[in-house]
Motif scaffolding. Structure first.
Motif, PDB file in Angstrom:
ATOM      1  N   UNK A 298       0.869  -1.179   0.000  1.00  0.00           N
ATOM      2  CA  UNK A 298       0.000   0.000   0.000  1.00  0.00           C
ATOM      3  C   UNK A 298       0.901   1.221   0.000  1.00  0.00           C
ATOM      4  N   UNK A 299       0.385   2.360  -0.407  1.00  0.00           N
ATOM      5  CA  UNK A 299       1.183   3.585  -0.316  1.00  0.00           C
ATOM      6  C   UNK A 299       1.620   3.855   1.122  1.00  0.00           C
ATOM      7  N   UNK A 300       0.800   3.441   2.086  1.00  0.00           N
ATOM      8  CA  UNK A 300       1.157   3.649   3.486  1.00  0.00           C
ATOM      9  C   UNK A 300       2.367   2.794   3.863  1.00  0.00           C
ATOM     10  N   UNK A 301       2.410   1.578   3.331  1.00  0.00           N
ATOM     11  CA  UNK A 301       3.563   0.720   3.613  1.00  0.00           C
ATOM     12  C   UNK A 301       4.827   1.345   3.032  1.00  0.00           C
ATOM     13  N   UNK A 302       4.693   1.875   1.828  1.00  0.00           N
ATOM     14  CA  UNK A 302       5.829   2.528   1.185  1.00  0.00           C
ATOM     15  C   UNK A 302       6.316   3.714   2.027  1.00  0.00           C
ATOM     16  N   UNK A 303       5.372   4.483   2.559  1.00  0.00           N
ATOM     17  CA  UNK A 303       5.749   5.618   3.411  1.00  0.00           C
ATOM     18  C   UNK A 303       6.425   5.140   4.687  1.00  0.00           C
ATOM     19  N   UNK A 304       5.956   4.016   5.216  1.00  0.00           N
ATOM     20  CA  UNK A 304       6.581   3.467   6.423  1.00  0.00           C
ATOM     21  C   UNK A 304       8.019   3.043   6.145  1.00  0.00           C
ATOM     22  N   UNK A 305       8.256   2.497   4.964  1.00  0.00           N
ATOM     23  CA  UNK A 305       9.613   2.089   4.594  1.00  0.00           C
ATOM     24  C   UNK A 305      10.564   3.280   4.632  1.00  0.00           C
ATOM     25  N   UNK A 335      10.323   0.547  13.882  1.00  0.00           N
ATOM     26  CA  UNK A 335       9.259  -0.121  13.140  1.00  0.00           C
ATOM     27  C   UNK A 335       7.887   0.346  13.601  1.00  0.00           C
ATOM     28  N   UNK A 336       6.963   0.332  12.648  1.00  0.00           N
ATOM     29  CA  UNK A 336       5.552   0.462  13.022  1.00  0.00           C
ATOM     30  C   UNK A 336       4.892  -0.895  12.763  1.00  0.00           C
ATOM     31  N   UNK A 337       3.600  -0.963  12.949  1.00  0.00           N
ATOM     32  CA  UNK A 337       2.911  -2.238  12.815  1.00  0.00           C
ATOM     33  C   UNK A 337       3.052  -2.843  11.415  1.00  0.00           C
ATOM     34  N   UNK A 354       8.420   2.442  17.167  1.00  0.00           N
ATOM     35  CA  UNK A 354       9.202   2.110  18.351  1.00  0.00           C
ATOM     36  C   UNK A 354      10.562   1.580  17.914  1.00  0.00           C
ATOM     37  N   UNK A 355      11.536   1.878  18.744  1.00  0.00           N
ATOM     38  CA  UNK A 355      12.861   1.324  18.515  1.00  0.00           C
ATOM     39  C   UNK A 355      12.797  -0.183  18.787  1.00  0.00           C
ATOM     40  N   UNK A 356      13.294  -0.964  17.865  1.00  0.00           N
ATOM     41  CA  UNK A 356      13.163  -2.412  17.974  1.00  0.00           C
ATOM     42  C   UNK A 356      14.546  -3.051  17.918  1.00  0.00           C
ATOM     43  N   UNK A 357      14.830  -3.894  18.901  1.00  0.00           N
ATOM     44  CA  UNK A 357      16.114  -4.586  18.918  1.00  0.00           C
ATOM     45  C   UNK A 357      16.065  -5.780  17.952  1.00  0.00           C
ATOM     46  N   UNK A 358      17.129  -5.933  17.167  1.00  0.00           N
ATOM     47  CA  UNK A 358      17.122  -6.959  16.133  1.00  0.00           C
ATOM     48  C   UNK A 358      18.100  -8.089  16.430  1.00  0.00           C
ATOM     49  N   UNK A 359      18.590  -8.140  17.653  1.00  0.00           N
ATOM     50  CA  UNK A 359      19.638  -9.117  17.967  1.00  0.00           C
ATOM     51  C   UNK A 359      19.219 -10.552  17.645  1.00  0.00           C
TER      52      UNK A 359
END
Lengths: 561, 437
Positions: A298-305, A335-337, A354-359
């Protein structure tokens, strides 16, 4: 026109367009056989003396225009939506050579000036803040004079000469009998917003007896350079006052002023304008995906990227002590939802950013695993791997790959049953293609487990395992396994940290850097050294650049008059 | 300061002192004392020049007619133009002599500017601008740039790097042509008093510019001068408004187009937009708002998803195997839109002729065979006869001839006293005699 650097083949950009490509052509990889080296510079005993570039008349970009009229006159609508778009060169919209004013531009600038003039003078609140004195009775003439003095100084980003002031006051006389007492203000705004002193950033400078052949930029020229680089908009009265007081006349004063400006909220917007173009985030707004193939698109997903990468870079620019090279290898992201779902991660508790840890998620971490990069490089399924490799070469390593020359075979059509990798391998089996494509395709193959919206897959549609073995030719060791190893390798390359500086340089000066000892190389090396010694503090690197000779001096372009 | 003198000076500056000999016909001769009819040029109506350009070339084996002369047989890709066969001449087999270093860029540079790309730009103005400098001075728009594919790139350049961006929104083009500032033929009302104020503002802008100009280096002055040219054009538009508009029988205000032509399932509505644009251009010419246009139908390297196509246009030219039926369909689709465009011009009567007959429309693309980017056998159609100064209704296979000869022929047919075209490998001093009527 600026002469091409010696031995630099002339090239067209991807768009095959003079306007898009011409402004900032630089040396390309000679026959695509390796990376750029500068034997001349390496051999030169004293490569520490920077030779500043030419002074160029730079038109405000459309984005700069919008921010400028917002800050000058409180204009909140995006007036430039009606202007012809600016060309992008190396992703940047501020290439000085291509920023010209066509007759269509002149019409649109007139329309915008008339609209802004009418809107300002129709609003008591805006009149109060822009003019702030009484236009009736005997106070009218001094009020208009005061308005011209303050408004035009900010709009021209320098004090006016007397003839300019008189010319603007003369326009006001035309409306002397107008029953609308504000009409004169509207006319002055119209004249100022159409004047070349507003639309162009003219840099004058003056010969410096201690630096023969060079011009030292004037203090107001420097105020504009600082302001458009750090804030992306016009200097305010305080900055002009700082210039007028002589503070910008020294390197120390420039550095100190830059630090003050970086502490201002406007710097967030200003630097975002840089990295959004450097990393090509703006292209995400025009990406489309087939809804049946990618139901989550969706355009919203693209904006989130775009937002994920912006937040990542913001964090690295503005957090004290942050190492900017963590852009490649950081173990956390934002990341957002929507993005969490795309990445197969738990969504943030409140659904927002939110800041998300990727370890615990080795397949994510760093720009080359972010959906923004993975999506904006996927122009089509068939060319996705090529463009992912091209991005690494051009955006992160600052190599310039030529467009395919005329009259060479192109990417072959797929044969039924053939994978993308096999098709690209078949293409590279032609030596005339392999020269360049070996630099791109094998890099992109390292990111093959990410589809064209950045989702991660271990197997393809036929349940065959997807390889992420890649090769970065020209660097040792060349082979790598997936984006994590590639990113770690890139982070340690001096070419990558230098490339960050080169990209800032392109944006700051509106032209390509010339990577020779007689060109911009010495300055870029010095700024890169400062970047390194500050543990890759992006802000410290900027401060050192604005205090440098490259920023403070220029060569007159063409003959003076 | 006379705008005409300025334009002459500017042109000389833009051409960098290269030898050009162009006589300036007096602009006033086109309009008689009443401003109600035209005189000069062998026709009662002014000549117009335009370019219709599309990106990504053709399929030469399906484009070039097999036989020559007035009784030639239309090739498959030219079939959509069958109804216009008598109004146009197909010129095939010429070559762009300048170097082919840039796919999709070298052809237009060699053809439209007569020179190879220099610093990735044209070194000289494009042919439409050369002509506009001569015949554009008395109309409201010196030249009109438009397109169908959304883009701000164009091959219309006033000088190096000085691109004239196309207007690609039908409603924006309508507003520009027929909104504020348009007066119906025979409208004798007093001009908008607002124009007096606008002129004062523009005068002030020129005054501000003069102060700045004295402080700039010569390269910067050229950039500033282009801006000033735009400001002077705006002043010229006001002056034109103050004249009574000529009473042109065919001129009327067209209906306002739709505000937006959104893509349908990822496919732009090329034909729908092109048709509206065609009608607007035809009326702009009929109302004598301009005499020169450049229509960037689609861009070089464009990847437009045309109706029915399985992939973007540029992608297909390189990826489609065999005879490339998908590419063929796209070229024929574009030729159908070209046919509509030319028919729109032809349907405007002017005296005992029509608008197309009084025009020359150069219809061409960026290469010959899109797949290989060749610029031999350059595809060109010249539509309209320029009021009887160009031959129509034939196919000329000018084997190996310099494409600049065609451009020189066009300049001369437009009434410019040009004796040469192009520089370096592109230089030509002879017209293509087969194009003489």
């Amino acid at each position: 026109m600026r002469a091409a650097p010696p031995n630099a083949p002339r090239r067209l950009g991807f768009q095959a367009f003079p306007r898009a490509a011409g402004a900032m052509a630089i040396g390309v990889l000679a026959a695509c056989t390796g990376v750029i080296h500068d034997p001349e510079g390496a051999a030169r005993p004293d490569a520490s003396v920077a030779i500043p570039g030419p002074l160029l008349l730079r038109r405000l970009t459309n984005a700069e225009y919008d921010r400028t009229v917002r800050d000058l006159l409180g204009q909140t609508t995006r007036v430039s939506a009606d202007f012809p778009a600016d060309a992008k060169v190396f992703g940047f919209d501020d290439g000085a050579v291509s920023l010209t004013i066509s007759p269509l531009h002149a019409e649109r600038y007139r329309d915008a000036a008339e609209r802004i003039g009418a809107e300002v003078t129709a609003s008591p609140a805006r009149m109060a803040s822009v003019v702030g004195c009484d236009l009736t009775g005997t106070g009218r003439a001094p009020c208009l004079a005061r308005f011209v003095g303050s408004f035009a100084r900010r709009a021209y980003r320098r004090p006016l000469v007397d003839a300019e002031v008189q010319g603007l006051l003369h326009v006001a006389d035309v409306a002397a009998d107008d029953p609308d007492r504000n009409a004169a203000v509207a006319l002055i705004i119209e004249a100022v917003l159409q004047s070349p002193s507003f639309l162009f950033r003219a840099e004058f400078g003056a010969p410096d007896p201690s630096r023969p052949g060079l011009y030292r930029l004037g203090r107001f020229d420097l105020a504009s350079r600082l302001s458009y680089l750090l804030w992306g908009t016009t200097p305010d009265d305080a900055l002009l006052d700082t210039a007028q007081a002589g503070t910008l006349d020294t390197a120390e004063g420039l550095a100190q002023t830059a630090r003050t400006m970086l502490a201002d909220a406007r710097a967030h917007e200003g630097l975002a304008a840089f990295y959004g173009q450097w990393l090509r985030l703006y292209t995400l707004a025009t990406v489309h995906r087939d809804a049946t193939q990618y139901p989550s698109w969706s355009p919203e997903l693209s904006a989130s990227m775009s937002e994920e990468t912006s937040r990542t870079v913001d964090d690295l620019v503005w957090r004290d002590g942050a190492n900017f090279l963590d852009l490649l290898t950081g173990h956390a992201t934002f990341l957002d939802g929507r993005l969490a779902t795309l990445y197969g991660l738990p969504p943030p508790a409140d659904g927002t950013w939110a800041r998300t840890d990727l370890s615990d998620h080795p397949e994510r971490g760093g720009l080359l695993t972010q959906a923004s990069y993975l999506t904006l490089t996927a122009h089509s399924e068939g060319s996705m791997l090529i463009h992912r490799g091209k991005y690494v070469r051009e955006v992160l390593l600052c190599e310039t790959l030529p467009t395919p020359p005329a009259n060479v075979p192109t990417i072959p059509a797929p044969v039924p049953g053939e994978t993308d990798v096999e098709r690209l391998e078949r293409h590279r089996s032609d030596p005339s293609c392999n020269g360049c494509h070996r630099l791109m395709d094998p890099v992109g193959m390292g990111m093959h487990r990410y589809d064209s919206i950045g989702a991660f897959h271990l197997v393809d549609a036929q349940q065959r395992a997807i390889s992420q073995a890649g090769t970065l030719y020209g660097y040792t060791p060349p082979d790598f396994d997936g984006p994590t190893e590639l990113s770690r390798r890139l982070r340690d390359l001096p070419e990558v940290s230098q490339c960050v500086v080169r990209q800032v340089f392109r944006y700051a000066f509106g032209r390509a850097e010339v990577m020779t000892a007689a060109g911009d190389l010495p300055q870029i090396e010095r700024t890169t050294e400062r970047f390194r010694s500050s543990q890759y503090s992006f802000r410290e690197m900027l401060v050192s650049l604005v205090a440098s000779d490259a920023f403070r001096y220029g060569r007159p372009a063409g003959g003076g008059s | 300061m006379s705008p005409r003198i300025h334009r002459r000076t500017l042109l000389k500056g833009l051409l960098g002192g290269a030898a050009v000999s162009i006589a300036l016909p007096p602009l006033e001769c086109f309009v008689n004392a009443n401003g109600t009819a035209y005189a000069g040029g062998g026709s009662a109506f002014p000549k117009r020049f335009g370019v219709f350009y599309w990106g990504n070339g053709v399929l030469p084996v399906r484009w070039d007619p097999a036989d020559e002369g007035p009784n030639y047989t239309l090739s498959p890709q030219l079939m959509p133009l069958a109804d216009l066969k008598a109004d146009m001449t197909v010129v095939s087999q010429t070559r762009v002599f300048t170097t082919n270093s840039s796919p999709h860029g070298s052809g237009p540079s060699g053809l439209f500017s007569g020179d190879a790309l220099v610093n990735d730009s044209f070194s000289r103005p494009s042919i439409d601008q050369v002509i506009a400098q001569e015949i554009g001075g008395s109309t409201r728009f010196r030249s009109l740039e438009l397109g169908v594919q959304r883009s701000d790139n164009s091959w219309s350049l006033a000088g190096p790097h000085q691109v004239n961006p196309p207007e690609t929104s039908p409603s924006a083009l309508f507003n520009r042509l027929f909104g504020d500032g348009f007066r119906m033929p025979g409208d004798m009302s007093a001009p908008d008093p607002r124009m007096r104020l606008r002129r004062s503002v523009l005068d002030a802008v020129l005054g501000q510019a003069t102060t700045l100009r004295g402080r700039l280096g010569s390269n910067d002055q050229a950039r500033l001068d282009q801006h000033l040219e735009g400001i002077r054009t705006l002043e010229q538009q006001i002056a034109n408004l103050e004249l009574n508009p000529p009473n042109l029988a065919a001129c009327h205000r067209p209906t306002m187009p739709a505000a937006d032509y959104p893509d349908v399932e990822g496919r732009p509505q090329m034909s729908q937009i092109s048709h509206v644009m065609s009608d607007l251009v035809a009326m702009a010419l009929a109302c004598d708002l301009t005499r020169v246009f450049f229509n960037m139908y689609s861009q070089p390297v464009n990847n437009t998803l045309f109706p029915g196509a399985t992939s973007g246009h540029h992608q297909l030219t390189h990826d489609e195997p065999g005879d490339q039926p998908g590419v063929d369909a796209i070229v024929r689709y574009i030729m159908a839109d070209l046919a509509y465009f030319l028919t729109a011009l032809r349907s405007v009567p002017e005296g005992d002729g029509n608008l197309l007959r009084h025009s020359i429309v150069l219809c061409t693309t960026d290469c010959s065979y899109g797949r290989s980017h060749s610029i031999d056998d350059y595809p060109m159609i010249l539509a309209g006869s320029g009021g009887g100064t160009l031959r129509t209704g034939t196919h000329i296979a000018a084997r190996g001839e310099n494409s600049s000869k065609v451009m020189l022929t066009v300049l001369q047919a437009m009434g410019l006293h040009a004796t040469e075209y192009g520089v370096g490998a592109g230089h030509a001093t002879d017209a293509l005699s087969a194009l003489a009527p």
